[in-house]
Design a protein around this motif. Structure first.
Motif, PDB file in Angstrom:
ATOM      1  N   VAL A 112     -16.940  -0.713   8.825  1.00 11.84           N
ATOM      2  CA  VAL A 112     -17.313  -1.114   7.469  1.00 11.84           C
ATOM      3  C   VAL A 112     -16.856  -0.062   6.457  1.00 11.84           C
ATOM      4  N   THR A 113     -16.846   1.205   6.863  1.00  7.30           N
ATOM      5  CA  THR A 113     -16.383   2.267   5.968  1.00  7.30           C
ATOM      6  C   THR A 113     -14.913   2.077   5.612  1.00  7.30           C
ATOM      7  N   VAL A 114     -14.093   1.716   6.594  1.00  3.87           N
ATOM      8  CA  VAL A 114     -12.669   1.481   6.326  1.00  3.87           C
ATOM      9  C   VAL A 114     -12.490   0.353   5.311  1.00  3.87           C
ATOM     10  N   SER A 115     -13.377  -0.653   5.362  1.00  2.01           N
ATOM     11  CA  SER A 115     -13.278  -1.790   4.436  1.00  2.01           C
ATOM     12  C   SER A 115     -13.557  -1.396   2.997  1.00  2.01           C
ATOM     13  N   LEU A 116     -14.078  -0.195   2.794  1.00  2.00           N
ATOM     14  CA  LEU A 116     -14.363   0.278   1.444  1.00  2.00           C
ATOM     15  C   LEU A 116     -13.088   0.413   0.616  1.00  2.00           C
ATOM     16  N   PHE A 117     -11.981   0.803   1.266  1.00  2.00           N
ATOM     17  CA  PHE A 117     -10.731   1.008   0.528  1.00  2.00           C
ATOM     18  C   PHE A 117     -10.215  -0.300  -0.083  1.00  2.00           C
ATOM     19  N   PRO A 118     -10.019  -1.371   0.708  1.00  2.00           N
ATOM     20  CA  PRO A 118      -9.578  -2.625   0.072  1.00  2.00           C
ATOM     21  C   PRO A 118     -10.591  -3.179  -0.919  1.00  2.00           C
ATOM     22  N   LEU A 119     -11.875  -2.927  -0.701  1.00  2.00           N
ATOM     23  CA  LEU A 119     -12.892  -3.427  -1.625  1.00  2.00           C
ATOM     24  C   LEU A 119     -12.729  -2.809  -3.018  1.00  2.00           C
ATOM     25  N   ILE A 120     -12.517  -1.495  -3.086  1.00  2.00           N
ATOM     26  CA  ILE A 120     -12.400  -0.827  -4.383  1.00  2.00           C
ATOM     27  C   ILE A 120     -11.071  -1.181  -5.055  1.00  2.00           C
ATOM     28  N   ILE A 121      -9.996  -1.342  -4.267  1.00  2.00           N
ATOM     29  CA  ILE A 121      -8.732  -1.809  -4.844  1.00  2.00           C
ATOM     30  C   ILE A 121      -8.914  -3.215  -5.420  1.00  2.00           C
ATOM     31  N   PHE A 122      -9.604  -4.070  -4.678  1.00  4.35           N
ATOM     32  CA  PHE A 122      -9.918  -5.400  -5.196  1.00  4.35           C
ATOM     33  C   PHE A 122     -10.690  -5.301  -6.503  1.00  4.35           C
ATOM     34  N   GLN A 123     -11.644  -4.385  -6.530  1.00  2.30           N
ATOM     35  CA  GLN A 123     -12.489  -4.254  -7.714  1.00  2.30           C
ATOM     36  C   GLN A 123     -11.660  -3.858  -8.932  1.00  2.30           C
ATOM     37  N   ALA A 124     -10.653  -2.999  -8.745  1.00  2.00           N
ATOM     38  CA  ALA A 124      -9.784  -2.619  -9.859  1.00  2.00           C
ATOM     39  C   ALA A 124      -9.038  -3.843 -10.392  1.00  2.00           C
ATOM     40  N   PHE A 125      -8.494  -4.669  -9.490  1.00  2.00           N
ATOM     41  CA  PHE A 125      -7.810  -5.891  -9.918  1.00  2.00           C
ATOM     42  C   PHE A 125      -8.790  -6.867 -10.559  1.00  2.00           C
ATOM     43  N   LYS A 126      -9.999  -6.931 -10.012  1.00  2.00           N
ATOM     44  CA  LYS A 126     -11.007  -7.832 -10.565  1.00  2.00           C
ATOM     45  C   LYS A 126     -11.375  -7.444 -11.988  1.00  2.00           C
ATOM     46  N   GLN A 127     -11.631  -6.152 -12.214  1.00  2.00           N
ATOM     47  CA  GLN A 127     -12.030  -5.705 -13.551  1.00  2.00           C
ATOM     48  C   GLN A 127     -10.899  -5.927 -14.555  1.00  2.00           C
ATOM     49  N   PHE A 128      -9.664  -5.736 -14.105  1.00  2.00           N
ATOM     50  CA  PHE A 128      -8.516  -6.031 -14.959  1.00  2.00           C
ATOM     51  C   PHE A 128      -8.485  -7.515 -15.308  1.00  2.00           C
ATOM     52  N   SER A 129      -8.619  -8.364 -14.285  1.00  2.00           N
ATOM     53  CA  SER A 129      -8.600  -9.810 -14.490  1.00  2.00           C
ATOM     54  C   SER A 129      -9.721 -10.249 -15.424  1.00  2.00           C
ATOM     55  N   ASP A 130     -10.910  -9.666 -15.243  1.00  2.00           N
ATOM     56  CA  ASP A 130     -12.029  -9.969 -16.133  1.00  2.00           C
ATOM     57  C   ASP A 130     -11.709  -9.592 -17.575  1.00  2.00           C
ATOM     58  N   GLY A 131     -11.055  -8.449 -17.763  1.00  2.00           N
ATOM     59  CA  GLY A 131     -10.722  -7.987 -19.103  1.00  2.00           C
ATOM     60  C   GLY A 131      -9.806  -8.950 -19.838  1.00  2.00           C
ATOM     61  N   LEU A 132      -8.973  -9.698 -19.089  1.00  2.00           N
ATOM     62  CA  LEU A 132      -8.107 -10.723 -19.681  1.00  2.00           C
ATOM     63  C   LEU A 132      -8.822 -12.067 -19.795  1.00  2.00           C
TER      64      LEU A 132
END
Length: 440
Positions: A112-132
């Motif tokens: 589950v710790t390894v899954s943290l990396f793709p989760l935070i990268i996803f979150q960066a794309f998500k916050q960008f998408s939300d901003g648009l």
């Protein structure tokens, strides 16, 4: 936002069928993950108001620069958080948690710790998408990820369709694979959209501006601390429950998972406040900024009341979703866990409103790029007011688990009141002056 918690909800329900020790182990393992996730998700929220402001101004270069620098910092932070969780694992044995629970939690935590990396990268794309204002695409990606998680959990936890029976490790595999698919699918969706494609292609990730890195960091770091202070107080509740025993910890996990789901709905409204307030800040229309924010406060509070009534009416039934009453060896433990969880849901019902108000206020304040004072407010509310109450009532009185949650209620209520007053005062000053120079 709800999709993040649904992953944990599914894991908890499926692992709960294995026994209360396994459910407590998932709770303990995820408590470390929650802290790391809070820092990553909190930091990534800096991207949204910057994108929303640039979008309102029609400034593509400013928006792409904000996203690129935010993505770079999120990737660096994700790498450090993954390493930090691995190094922190031995702390489990020093925290007075049941040894049998810790032994079960450690292998689960590795994946589950390894899954943290793709989760935070996803979150960066998500916050960008939300901003648009493209909020549907992260939702689509999250739905796909949850379907993948359910299927893989069923296969690997219980050994179905020719897969090995791996128990808790199977839940960790489902979480990891679903999060990798989630970030890849979101990028694909944004690539296909004309508005977002120029942002997510030809990203020169290592051509960076020191000034923009500083700007994103100055917004992201306080935002990360805000979410950390709140998630850490709920994590403290997990650890304090573990001191009380295996069953109180399992009951705490059930109540926490259910209340986390309603909190994530409120987080969705918080993101909406951040986007729309950021838009109006870019346009310098401060009366509209207040009107929109108070509309979101009203709508989200009405929904919080609905959730509170739901918890009150179904507090006896909901814990049964997580427990297997057909196992006679676990029947006594399961009954105790269900009874305790039902009691905790009474407190969860009460703090629905204060939890909603505080998170929406934080979103509105982030949209105004006001992050320093709210960080101080969240620290005082949760750790100066809430934690001493939960520590004393939970460990030194007969309240036990209920005392821990009364402390949570106190912290959330103080946070909600002070953050709302901060937004009201600051936005009123802007509306009266008609200039951004009023923000100190």
């Amino acid at each position: 936002m709800l999709g993040h918690t649904v992953v944990a909800f599914v894991d908890n329900i499926m692992v709960g069928q294995l026994g209360t020790a396994e459910l407590a182990a998932v709770s303990l393992g995820n408590s470390f993950m929650f802290i790391a996730m809070s820092l990553g998700i909190g930091f990534s929220t800096a991207i949204t108001p910057l994108i929303a402001e640039a979008d309102a101004e029609g400034n593509f270069e400013k928006g792409k620069s904000s996203f690129k620098h935010g993505l770079f910092l999120c990737a660096i932070l994700a790498a450090f958080l993954v390493a930090g969780v691995f190094f922190a694992k031995p702390l489990m044995y020093a925290m007075k948690q049941p040894v049998s629970v810790v032994d079960l939690a450690l292998p689960y935590l590795n994946l589950v710790t390894v899954s943290l990396f793709p989760l935070i990268i996803f979150q960066a794309f998500k916050q960008f998408s939300d901003g648009l204002s493209l909020t549907r695409y992260p939702m689509y990606a999250t739905v796909v990820a949850n379907v993948v998680n359910v299927v893989l959990n069923y296969m690997f936890i219980f050994g179905k369709w020719g897969a090995p029976e791996l128990g808790m490790i199977g839940a960790a595999i489902g979480t990891l694979v679903s999060r990798v698919i989630m970030v890849l699918y979101l990028w694909f969706l944004l690539y296909r959209k004309e508005k977002s494609k120029p942002y997510v292609t030809s990203i020169k990730l290592f051509t960076l501006s020191k000034a923009m890195l500083k700007k994103v960091f100055n917004l992201g770091f306080p935002s990360a601390l805000q979410m950390f202070f709140e998630v850490a107080i709920f994590t403290a509740a997990i650890w304090l429950s573990g001191i009380l025993g295996k069953n109180p910890q399992a009951a705490n996990q059930i109540a926490l998972n259910l209340s986390s789901m309603t909190f994530m709905v409120a987080m969705g409204f918080s993101v909406a406040a951040m986007i729309r307030v950021g838009n109006q800040k870019g346009l310098q229309r401060f009366d509209e900024l207040r009107r929109i924010a108070f509309s979101i406060f009203l709508l989200s509070t009405i929904l919080a009341v609905v959730f509170a009534i739901f918890f009150l009416l179904f507090r006896e039934l909901l814990p049964g979703l997580y427990l297997n009453y057909d196992n006679p060896l676990e029947l006594m433990d399961n009954t105790e866990v269900a009874t305790t969880a039902a009691t905790l849901l009474l407190v969860a019902a009460v703090f629905q409103i204060s939890d909603t108000v505080q998170v929406v206020a934080l979103g509105a304040l982030r949209g105004m790029q006001d992050v320093k004072i709210p960080t101080i407010i969240t620290f005082v509310a949760y750790w100066v007011v809430g934690f001493p109450i939960m520590y004393y009532l939970g460990l030194f009185t007969d309240y036990g688990s209920m005392g821990i949650w009364i402390g949570l209620l106190a912290g959330l209520t103080v946070s909600g009141a002070l953050l709302f007053l901060r937004f009201h005062s600051l936005s009123k000053k802007l509306a009266n002056s008609g200039t951004l120079k009023s923000i100190s």
